[in-house]
Design a protein around this motif. Structure first.
Motif, short mmCIF file in Angstrom:
data_model
loop_
_atom_site.label_atom_id
_atom_site.label_comp_id
_atom_site.label_asym_id
_atom_site.label_seq_id
_atom_site.Cartn_x
_atom_site.Cartn_y
_atom_site.Cartn_z
N SER A 121 0.81 -1.23 -0.01
CA SER A 121 -0.02 0.05 0.10
C SER A 121 0.91 1.38 0.21
CB SER A 121 -1.04 -0.16 1.20
OG SER A 121 -1.75 -1.10 1.41
N TYR A 122 1.73 1.14 0.84
CA TYR A 122 2.76 2.31 0.95
C TYR A 122 3.48 2.51 -0.33
CZ TYR A 122 1.71 3.94 5.75
OH TYR A 122 1.08 4.41 6.84
N ALA A 123 3.91 1.45 -0.99
CA ALA A 123 4.67 1.58 -2.25
C ALA A 123 3.78 2.16 -3.33
CB ALA A 123 5.08 0.40 -2.83
N GLY A 124 2.42 1.75 -3.42
CA GLY A 124 1.61 2.28 -4.35
C GLY A 124 1.22 3.94 -4.10
N SER A 128 -13.49 7.53 -4.15
CA SER A 128 -12.01 7.21 -3.97
C SER A 128 -11.02 7.90 -2.88
CB SER A 128 -11.35 7.88 -5.38
OG SER A 128 -9.98 7.71 -5.29
N VAL A 129 -11.45 9.26 -2.70
CA VAL A 129 -10.72 10.02 -1.57
C VAL A 129 -11.35 9.32 -0.21
CG1 VAL A 129 -10.91 12.24 -0.31
CG2 VAL A 129 -10.92 12.38 -2.77
N GLU A 130 -12.51 8.94 -0.18
CA GLU A 130 -12.93 8.21 0.93
C GLU A 130 -12.28 6.80 1.22
OE1 GLU A 130 -15.50 7.37 4.36
OE2 GLU A 130 -15.13 9.18 3.24
N PHE A 131 -12.10 6.10 0.23
CA PHE A 131 -11.21 5.01 0.09
C PHE A 131 -9.91 5.13 0.63
CE2 PHE A 131 -8.29 1.98 -2.10
CZ PHE A 131 -8.69 0.87 -1.30
N TYR A 132 -9.19 6.27 0.02
CA TYR A 132 -7.85 6.60 0.73
C TYR A 132 -7.68 7.00 2.15
CZ TYR A 132 -3.69 9.23 0.95
OH TYR A 132 -2.22 9.58 1.17
N ARG A 133 -8.79 7.59 2.73
CA ARG A 133 -9.05 8.03 4.05
C ARG A 133 -9.01 6.65 4.86
NH1 ARG A 133 -12.54 10.68 7.41
NH2 ARG A 133 -14.20 9.99 6.08
N ASN A 134 -9.61 5.59 4.50
CA ASN A 134 -10.07 4.47 5.15
C ASN A 134 -8.68 3.74 5.30
OD1 ASN A 134 -12.37 4.78 6.10
ND2 ASN A 134 -13.66 4.11 4.18
N MET A 135 -8.13 3.69 3.93
CA MET A 135 -6.68 2.99 3.72
C MET A 135 -5.60 3.55 4.69
SD MET A 135 -6.54 0.26 1.79
CE MET A 135 -4.73 0.22 1.59
N LEU A 136 -5.60 4.57 4.96
CA LEU A 136 -4.68 5.43 5.81
C LEU A 136 -5.02 4.98 7.30
CD1 LEU A 136 -4.24 9.18 4.95
CD2 LEU A 136 -2.58 7.18 4.47
N ALA A 177 -6.56 1.98 7.93
CA ALA A 177 -6.27 0.74 8.29
C ALA A 177 -4.69 0.55 8.55
CB ALA A 177 -6.76 0.04 6.83
N LEU A 178 -4.10 1.42 8.00
CA LEU A 178 -2.62 1.20 8.08
C LEU A 178 -1.89 1.68 9.35
CD1 LEU A 178 -1.50 2.72 4.57
CD2 LEU A 178 -1.08 0.20 5.37
N VAL A 179 -2.78 2.77 9.92
CA VAL A 179 -2.47 3.12 11.13
C VAL A 179 -2.87 1.94 12.39
CG1 VAL A 179 -3.05 4.32 13.24
CG2 VAL A 179 -2.64 5.63 10.92
N ILE A 180 -4.10 1.33 12.13
CA ILE A 180 -4.37 0.19 12.71
C ILE A 180 -3.49 -1.17 12.54
CG2 ILE A 180 -6.35 -1.50 13.30
CD1 ILE A 180 -8.41 0.44 12.25
N VAL A 181 -2.96 -1.47 11.64
CA VAL A 181 -2.05 -2.57 11.51
C VAL A 181 -1.07 -2.00 12.16
CG1 VAL A 181 -0.87 -3.79 9.90
CG2 VAL A 181 -3.09 -3.22 9.27
N GLY A 182 -0.54 -0.86 12.23
CA GLY A 182 0.80 -0.15 12.72
C GLY A 182 0.98 -0.45 14.26
N ILE A 183 -0.24 -0.66 14.96
CA ILE A 183 -0.48 -0.69 16.31
C ILE A 183 0.32 -2.06 16.57
CG2 ILE A 183 -2.11 -1.17 18.32
CD1 ILE A 183 -4.13 0.28 16.84
N PHE A 184 -0.02 -3.19 15.92
CA PHE A 184 0.82 -4.24 16.06
C PHE A 184 2.11 -4.61 15.80
CE2 PHE A 184 -4.04 -4.58 15.58
CZ PHE A 184 -4.23 -5.44 16.65
#
Lengths: 238, 231
Positions: free
Chosen positions: A138-141, B28-36, B38-45
């Motif tokens: 994801s970050y790469a993209g 698309s913008v909403e999807f990008y926000r959700n991806m960010l 999601a990445l923060v949530i995975v980052g917790i682990f």
């Protein structure tokens, strides 16, 4: 012998501090300021050599920094983005209707994150690759297009979009020669070699400027610490 | 299988995120926000792994009684104490537990929470002192490393000296009688704006091209280092 010398120097500094404090100062009454001051002096004791006080402060710093970030991650990431939206504010319920998209938007990354813990098992440890691939992919993209925009197009535009002057010409020559220096597909010989050499000059100027700024930033921090010790802690300077 | 699934995931999400950048639609913008998010949530682990790794290292030191093992207790205890104070007492806003202590023991916490007290009086002073310590070492290291052996080393040293001098009042004082163009502050301004910026831009472009190349290698599965060893 060396340790004795260090002990003597340390004692002299401490006596000087206390004399200064009692004669001229107005020492702080806050216990926390005293703790901060003692820790500051412990770290500065490294200037003489590595010692017990420095090691203690160093390990304390690591522990406190990690503990602090644990709390921040807990509060800002876990509570704010997982726990609260799932159980308290229930952001997945919009106008009394259950939104599967919003619900999965919290649950899927949480499950993906939980896969990270598979590293603690022996047989299923490979599952950790899934969340890593998700994050890295994801970050790469995400990085490609903004990198083109900010690092390539914007920089090129700012380089070329200049008035006709000697300084502007220096800028263009500098950018090109720096880029040539980093071009390793062909041996740096002849014109290419000379241009790359010119690039080194520009790079050295940039490194010199960065080095100067770094030294100044460190000295400014040093002044700040001295101010803390002499003003906040000892009250010697007003 | 164990490598193909992660590679496929990296490819799919990489391509999706590239395409998303070029679609300015609300979804698309909403999807990008959700991806960010999601990445923060995975980052917790990720963080759990990092902290557990630190604990494991120090536990190992204590277990094997390695030199300086006693300091590992300092790290572990301070970590646990700070984390407990931050998690139970609140990071920025006081929780009920903090309020209870404040009420019953008549504490006055200027910073609002216990964590912020630790941050203000332990972490910030120690961090600033650690970095200020470098002021001493950077000078001696520079003396040893940058002995003016070549023209490029001279260039680096002179630039550093001029930049430092030009940014303090004495620099302006020294050149105040000279024509304006030779004022040290103006010279520094020019150095930063042109030759320095030229090299910085070249380096930035190199970084950009490197990032793009590496990202493409990851997405296309050419770069697989992040998957680690084994099958």
């Amino acid at each position: 012998m060396k340790e004795r010398k260090g002990l003597i120097i340390g004692s002299v500094i401490m006596i000087a501090i206390f004399v200064l404090m009692f004669i001229k100062g107005e020492p702080s009454k806050s216990i926390m300021v005293w703790i901060a001051a003692i820790l500051t002096l412990s770290i500065y004791s490294f200037l003489y050599k590595d010692n017990v006080f420095y090691k203690f402060a160093e390990h304390l710093f690591v522990g406190v920094s990690v503990g602090y970030s644990v709390s921040v991650v807990w509060q800002n990431a876990f509570i704010r983005r997982v726990f609260d939206p799932l159980f308290i504010t229930r952001t997945y319920i919009v106008n009394d209707k259950f939104s599967l998209y919003l619900f999965l938007g919290i649950v899927i990354p949480t499950l993906l994150g939980l896969l990270m813990l598979s590293i603690f098992t022996k047989k299923q440890a490979w599952l950790i690759r899934i969340p890593i691939a998700f994050v890295v992919g994801s970050y790469a993209g995400m990085g490609i297009a903004p990198s083109f925009q900010a690092n390539i197009f914007e920089q090129t535009r700012s380089t070329l979009y200049v008035t006709l002057s000697i300084s502007a010409s220096i800028m263009i020559v500098g950018v090109i020669s720096t880029l040539v220096y980093f071009f390793f597909s062909k041996e740096h010989k002849g014109l290419l070699g000379k241009t790359a050499n010119l690039g080194i000059w520009f790079i050295m100027i940039a490194f010199g400027a960065s080095f100067g700024y770094t030294v100044m930033a460190r000295i400014s921090l040093l002044i700040g610490r001295m101010q803390f010790l002499l003003h906040d802690w000892l009250g010697v300077i007003k | 299988m164990r490598r193909k699934i992660p590679l496929a995931i990296a490819f799919v999400f990489g391509i999706i995120m590239i395409i998303q950048f070029f679609i300015p639609h609300r979804i698309s913008v909403e999807f990008y926000r959700n991806m960010l998010n999601a990445l923060v949530i995975v980052g917790i682990f990720y963080y759990i792994l990092a902290v557990s790794s630190l604990i494991r290292v120090h536990r190992g030191k204590i277990k094997r009684k390695k030199p300086g093992w006693g300091y590992s207790y300092v790290t572990l205890i301070s970590l646990v104490v700070t984390a407990v104070i931050g998690v139970l007492g609140g990071a920025y806003q006081a929780t009920r537990i903090t309020s209870w202590f404040v009420q019953h023991f008549h504490w006055q916490i200027e910073q609002g929470t216990g964590l912020m007290v630790i941050y203000t009086y332990i972490q910030i002073p120690m961090g600033a002192t650690m970095f200020s310590l470098l002021a001493f070492f950077i000078a001696s290291a520079a003396f040893r490393a940058f002995k003016a052996r070549s023209l490029t080393a001279v260039l680096l040293l002179v630039t550093a000296f001029v930049v430092m001098l030009g940014r303090v009042p004495i620099g302006a004082l020294l050149t105040r009688r000279l024509p304006e163009i030779f004022h040290l502050t103006n010279i520094v301004e020019w150095i930063l704006k042109y030759p320095n910026m030229a090299a910085q831009r070249g380096i930035l472009m190199g970084i950009g091209l490197g990032m793009i190349a590496t990202s493409l290698k990851i997405i296309l599965g050419i770069e697989r280092g992040y998957l680690g060893g084994g099958d």
